[in-house]
Scaffold this motif. Structure first.
Motif, PDB file in Angstrom:
ATOM      1  N   ARG A 249       0.849  -1.198   0.000  1.00 56.56           N
ATOM      2  CA  ARG A 249       0.000   0.000   0.000  1.00 56.56           C
ATOM      3  C   ARG A 249       0.881   1.242   0.000  1.00 56.56           C
ATOM      4  NH1 ARG A 249      -5.054  -0.768   2.365  1.00 56.56           N
ATOM      5  NH2 ARG A 249      -5.390   1.432   1.863  1.00 56.56           N
ATOM      6  N   GLU A 250       1.401   1.599  -1.168  1.00 55.42           N
ATOM      7  CA  GLU A 250       2.348   2.705  -1.264  1.00 55.42           C
ATOM      8  C   GLU A 250       1.732   4.039  -0.859  1.00 55.42           C
ATOM      9  OE1 GLU A 250       4.041   2.729  -5.124  1.00 55.42           O
ATOM     10  OE2 GLU A 250       5.114   0.821  -4.857  1.00 55.42           O
ATOM     11  N   GLU A 251       0.401   4.144  -0.953  1.00 56.99           N
ATOM     12  CA  GLU A 251      -0.250   5.395  -0.564  1.00 56.99           C
ATOM     13  C   GLU A 251      -0.283   5.582   0.949  1.00 56.99           C
ATOM     14  OE1 GLU A 251      -3.595   2.378  -0.427  1.00 56.99           O
ATOM     15  OE2 GLU A 251      -1.737   2.718  -1.525  1.00 56.99           O
ATOM     16  N   LEU A 252       0.005   4.498   1.675  1.00 58.56           N
ATOM     17  CA  LEU A 252      -0.017   4.566   3.144  1.00 58.56           C
ATOM     18  C   LEU A 252       1.357   4.953   3.674  1.00 58.56           C
ATOM     19  CD1 LEU A 252      -2.127   1.455   4.238  1.00 58.56           C
ATOM     20  CD2 LEU A 252      -2.780   3.853   4.398  1.00 58.56           C
ATOM     21  N   LYS A 253       1.709   6.203   3.528  1.00 59.28           N
ATOM     22  CA  LYS A 253       2.981   6.680   4.072  1.00 59.28           C
ATOM     23  C   LYS A 253       2.776   7.294   5.455  1.00 59.28           C
ATOM     24  CE  LYS A 253       5.479   5.546   0.529  1.00 59.28           C
ATOM     25  NZ  LYS A 253       6.438   4.413   0.632  1.00 59.28           N
ATOM     26  N   ASN A 254       1.672   7.992   5.606  1.00 56.18           N
ATOM     27  CA  ASN A 254       1.394   8.700   6.853  1.00 56.18           C
ATOM     28  C   ASN A 254       0.327   7.943   7.637  1.00 56.18           C
ATOM     29  OD1 ASN A 254       1.493  10.768   8.781  1.00 56.18           O
ATOM     30  ND2 ASN A 254      -0.208  11.845   7.811  1.00 56.18           N
ATOM     31  N   TYR A 255       0.711   6.815   8.154  1.00 55.93           N
ATOM     32  CA  TYR A 255      -0.239   6.012   8.930  1.00 55.93           C
ATOM     33  C   TYR A 255       0.356   5.690  10.292  1.00 55.93           C
ATOM     34  CZ  TYR A 255       2.561   1.795   8.083  1.00 55.93           C
ATOM     35  OH  TYR A 255       3.575   0.874   8.048  1.00 55.93           O
ATOM     36  N   ILE A 256      -0.497   5.253  11.201  1.00 52.57           N
ATOM     37  CA  ILE A 256      -0.073   4.859  12.542  1.00 52.57           C
ATOM     38  C   ILE A 256      -0.559   3.437  12.802  1.00 52.57           C
ATOM     39  CG2 ILE A 256      -0.361   5.267  15.027  1.00 52.57           C
ATOM     40  CD1 ILE A 256      -0.774   8.247  14.343  1.00 52.57           C
TER      41      ILE A 256
END
Length: 292
Positions: free
Chosen positions: A232-239
């Motif tokens: 999931r390359e779009e998930l850079k800013n996740y916790i």
């Protein structure tokens, strides 16, 4: 881990772990108490129909019971605290998080989505066994599974029994903040606290229960979880955050770049700790972390 040479020894330790009398144990399995006494004295093997009932009611891994319930038992290691088994002591634990680093995604037909009620029951059982005295309601876990099917799955052994699972909740950011700041307890979570991540600027994945009963199953489960985030390359800013009651998991998450936000005693016992971790796998994937 303790090495078991007979099923009788394992059954006695199970009863002690669950604080059951022989009468309680017999009632749980719907057998005569004299049958339990014979089993615990190693005077008879357990027949196939009763063996299945034993496995399903005790939650002991099928392989453990199969190895020991035979005329020539195959010794097996089992840890009641972690509910983990191994055929050799050397392979009983992953020593470092770096052992999970791989460019290859593992695939097995033994991993399926969480759907069976018995699997949800077992997640609660595992949480209680690992000192979580107030586990989440089944409705919260089931709803999380529908919202986030890619991070809620179970692995079965070759006989179809529960061999481990990953249960991760999509959480609203403001709810994550409350748990992080200790203004809310995990067991207070309701279905209203779950998020649809496409509506969240900073998606929060709350790991509720990550468990496996063997090293092989651990590799498959963690590999599948890691590749969910890796792809999931779009998930850079996740916790990714959650509470764990096991020191080994704390060590592994810290090695992957996660931070310990808080730690506290559980039920007044000095050896029972709940640790809240928070972070993501970005540094782990980008090789920014050095392992020693």
């Amino acid at each position: 881990m303790k090495k078991y040479y007979s099923l009788s020894e394992l059954l006695v330790d199970y009863r002690k772990h669950r604080q059951l009398t022989q009468i309680d144990f017999a009632a749980m399995l719907d057998v005569d108490v004299r049958t339990v006494i014979r089993w615990e004295k190693n005077e008879s093997l357990i027949k196939a129909d009763k063996e299945r009932i034993l496995i399903e009611n005790m939650g002991i891994p099928h392989q453990v019971v199969r190895n020991l319930n035979t005329e020539q038992p195959i010794p097996v290691y089992f840890d009641f605290k972690r509910w983990l088994y191994s055929l050799t002591l050397l392979s009983s634990v992953v020593k470092s998080a770096k052992e999970f680093k791989t460019d290859e995604e593992l695939h097995t037909t033994r991993i399926v989505s969480l759907t069976d009620d018995k699997d949800f029951d077992f997640i609660t059982y595992i949480q209680q066994n690992q000192k979580n005295c107030n586990p989440l309601s089944r409705d919260v876990i089931k709803t999380a599974t529908r919202l986030l099917p890619g991070l809620n799955f179970v692995i079965r052994d070759q006989s179809g029994y529960h061999g481990g699972h990953v249960s991760i909740l999509p959480l609203k950011y403001e709810v994550y903040e409350k748990i992080r700041d200790q203004k809310m307890l995990e067991n207070q979570l309701t279905t209203n606290d779950l998020a649809r991540h496409n509506d969240e600027d900073t998606p929060v994945f709350y790991f509720y229960s990550i468990y496996s009963n063997s090293l092989d199953n651990t590799y498959y489960l963690i590999n599948k979880m890691l590749f969910y985030f890796k792809k999931r390359e779009e998930l850079k800013n996740y916790i990714l955050a959650g509470v764990t009651f096991q020191n080994l998991k704390v060590d592994h998450f810290r090695q992957m770049g996660f931070q310990v936000i808080w730690e506290k005693n559980v039920d007044g016992h000095p050896d029972h700790h709940a640790t809240f971790l928070s972070g993501n796998f970005n540094r782990f994937f980008s090789n920014e972390i050095e392992f020693f």
